[in-house]
Design a protein around this motif. Sequence first.
Motif, PDB file in Angstrom:
ATOM      1  N   TYR A  75      -9.482  14.478  -2.208  1.00 28.82           N
ATOM      2  CA  TYR A  75      -8.443  13.517  -1.826  1.00 28.82           C
ATOM      3  C   TYR A  75      -8.578  12.252  -2.659  1.00 28.82           C
ATOM      4  O   TYR A  75      -9.638  11.970  -3.223  1.00 28.82           O
ATOM      5  N   THR A  96      -6.780  -0.687  -5.586  1.00 24.38           N
ATOM      6  CA  THR A  96      -8.043   0.049  -5.610  1.00 24.38           C
ATOM      7  C   THR A  96      -7.828   1.441  -5.021  1.00 24.38           C
ATOM      8  O   THR A  96      -7.098   1.586  -4.045  1.00 24.38           O
ATOM      9  N   TRP A 108     -16.420  -1.982  -3.108  1.00 23.16           N
ATOM     10  CA  TRP A 108     -17.389  -1.002  -3.589  1.00 23.16           C
ATOM     11  C   TRP A 108     -18.675  -1.715  -3.928  1.00 23.16           C
ATOM     12  O   TRP A 108     -18.692  -2.843  -4.406  1.00 23.16           O
ATOM     13  N   GLN A 124      -5.869   1.639  -1.536  1.00 23.32           N
ATOM     14  CA  GLN A 124      -5.515   0.416  -0.827  1.00 23.32           C
ATOM     15  C   GLN A 124      -5.179  -0.604  -1.890  1.00 23.32           C
ATOM     16  O   GLN A 124      -6.079  -1.070  -2.599  1.00 23.32           O
ATOM     17  N   ALA A 170      -9.055  -5.079   1.770  1.00 22.96           N
ATOM     18  CA  ALA A 170      -9.859  -4.457   2.813  1.00 22.96           C
ATOM     19  C   ALA A 170     -10.752  -3.350   2.278  1.00 22.96           C
ATOM     20  O   ALA A 170     -11.295  -2.558   3.038  1.00 22.96           O
ATOM     21  N   THR A 171     -10.899  -3.277   0.950  1.00 24.20           N
ATOM     22  CA  THR A 171     -11.759  -2.263   0.329  1.00 24.20           C
ATOM     23  C   THR A 171     -12.821  -2.954  -0.513  1.00 24.20           C
ATOM     24  O   THR A 171     -12.526  -3.939  -1.185  1.00 24.20           O
ATOM     25  N   ARG A 194      -7.177 -11.481  -1.003  1.00 21.57           N
ATOM     26  CA  ARG A 194      -8.406 -11.028  -1.651  1.00 21.57           C
ATOM     27  C   ARG A 194      -9.433 -12.143  -1.716  1.00 21.57           C
ATOM     28  O   ARG A 194     -10.599 -11.952  -1.479  1.00 21.57           O
ATOM     29  N   ALA A 231     -16.123   2.639 -11.197  1.00 21.52           N
ATOM     30  CA  ALA A 231     -17.421   3.151 -10.729  1.00 21.52           C
ATOM     31  C   ALA A 231     -17.280   4.656 -10.570  1.00 21.52           C
ATOM     32  O   ALA A 231     -16.280   5.133 -10.028  1.00 21.52           O
ATOM     33  N   VAL A 287     -14.266   5.363  -8.237  1.00 20.22           N
ATOM     34  CA  VAL A 287     -13.445   4.239  -7.812  1.00 20.22           C
ATOM     35  C   VAL A 287     -12.599   3.811  -9.007  1.00 20.22           C
ATOM     36  O   VAL A 287     -13.115   3.659 -10.120  1.00 20.22           O
ATOM     37  N   VAL A 343     -18.400   3.042  -0.939  1.00 20.20           N
ATOM     38  CA  VAL A 343     -17.094   2.416  -0.716  1.00 20.20           C
ATOM     39  C   VAL A 343     -16.996   2.065   0.758  1.00 20.20           C
ATOM     40  O   VAL A 343     -17.302   2.891   1.623  1.00 20.20           O
ATOM     41  N   THR A 377     -14.602   0.096   3.877  1.00 19.35           N
ATOM     42  CA  THR A 377     -13.310  -0.497   4.249  1.00 19.35           C
ATOM     43  C   THR A 377     -13.464  -1.270   5.541  1.00 19.35           C
ATOM     44  O   THR A 377     -14.310  -0.954   6.378  1.00 19.35           O
ATOM     45  N   VAL A 390     -16.830   4.476   3.913  1.00 20.97           N
ATOM     46  CA  VAL A 390     -15.868   5.573   3.850  1.00 20.97           C
ATOM     47  C   VAL A 390     -16.264   6.622   2.812  1.00 20.97           C
ATOM     48  O   VAL A 390     -15.814   7.762   2.874  1.00 20.97           O
ATOM     49  N   GLN A 427     -11.576  -5.792  -3.055  1.00 16.07           N
ATOM     50  CA  GLN A 427     -10.143  -6.042  -3.214  1.00 16.07           C
ATOM     51  C   GLN A 427      -9.514  -5.811  -1.860  1.00 16.07           C
ATOM     52  O   GLN A 427      -9.418  -4.664  -1.405  1.00 16.07           O
ATOM     53  N   LYS A 480     -18.059  -5.527  -5.082  1.00 14.41           N
ATOM     54  CA  LYS A 480     -16.752  -6.019  -5.509  1.00 14.41           C
ATOM     55  C   LYS A 480     -15.731  -5.662  -4.440  1.00 14.41           C
ATOM     56  O   LYS A 480     -15.780  -4.576  -3.867  1.00 14.41           O
ATOM     57  N   LEU A 539     -17.669  10.944  -6.759  1.00 15.11           N
ATOM     58  CA  LEU A 539     -16.959   9.845  -6.099  1.00 15.11           C
ATOM     59  C   LEU A 539     -16.601   8.854  -7.194  1.00 15.11           C
ATOM     60  O   LEU A 539     -17.488   8.335  -7.876  1.00 15.11           O
ATOM     61  N   ARG A 561       0.827  -1.203   0.000  1.00  9.48           N
ATOM     62  CA  ARG A 561       0.000   0.000   0.000  1.00  9.48           C
ATOM     63  C   ARG A 561       0.863   1.255   0.000  1.00  9.48           C
ATOM     64  O   ARG A 561       0.603   2.200  -0.705  1.00  9.48           O
ATOM     65  N   TRP A 619     -10.079   5.302  -4.205  1.00 10.64           N
ATOM     66  CA  TRP A 619     -11.280   6.107  -4.379  1.00 10.64           C
ATOM     67  C   TRP A 619     -10.900   7.568  -4.316  1.00 10.64           C
ATOM     68  O   TRP A 619     -10.016   7.978  -3.565  1.00 10.64           O
TER      69      TRP A 619
END
Lengths: 154, 154
Positions: free
Chosen positions: A96, A103, B105, A100, B102-103, B21, A143, A131, B131, B133, B142, B100, B98, A129, A21, A105
């Motif tokens: 922002y 992925t 959507w 992770q 710890a995330t 995952r 998304a 993704v 989204v 987490t 989040v 991936q 979906k 938003l 990460r 967002w």
Amino acid sequence: MPAIAKKRPTNSKGRIIRAVRRHGKVDAAVAIRERGEEWARHWNAGDVEGVAALYAEDAVYLPPHHEAVHGREAIREYLRAPIAHGVSELAFTVTYIKQQGATAWDVGTYRMMIPQNDGTLKEDKGKYLSVWTLRGKNWLLVADAWSSDLSAPR
Amino acid sequence: MPAIAKKRPTNSKGRIIRAVRRHGKVDAAVAIRERGEEWARHWNAGDVEGVAALYAEDAVYLPPHHEAVHGREAIREYLRAPIAHGVSELAFTVTYIKQQGATAWDVGTYRMMIPQNDGTLKEDKGKYLSVWTLRGKNWLLVADAWSSDLSAPR
């Protein structure tokens, strides 16, 4: 680098993921920011193919006042109308980008000018938003939701 | 389990992440689906605290006709008005979730009844992109965006 790999704590799934990460986190945010600017540039140039190419094949687009649009092909067809309508001067501001692994967002705001029936332009502003996932070397939209901040007409 | 760890391919970052995952993918979708149902249940019961508790402290909420609302506290305060307005019979339908690592959507649709000035109820329907987490043992929202499918009034 096997030597380093052997020195890793054995119960290391979490540690390795956290390391991944961290690794490339800055690069991802930079890349995604550039992709967002590319989106706006294609849009403002009326290039629907360029915009659609930023979406994964199985992406979903969630615009206001319409059902969710599933798949890159359908997104491209959907976007033809607003692009033809002459929406212009679209600009995004990233609030922002959080990542992770593969992925991310991306939260931010937009401004654009919408042609009115009387020939004038009216400013719209809102938020989005998005993704993104890393597919190969490219971050692609999977998304993408947005809506206006302006009050609903009554 | 050091023995297993040593047998891992040394260039294994990607493999381990993919394994993580896969691990818990079904559980995550089930858990998130339940969290969504919890959201609707709290909402329909007028329980703003219950709804807010599903958001991470640093979450963002993107409702139509309003700027993005940043942070659980601000989301709770923002949601008091629509809950007090008596919006009811909210129900979500998940299109897909979906994940991936710890995330995740979560894309779906909603229906709800909105009280009108003349005392009648009008159905609204739309879609959402959320989204989530994994924080500790809990999946938390989040980022959460939605908008109506219905045409804008003219």
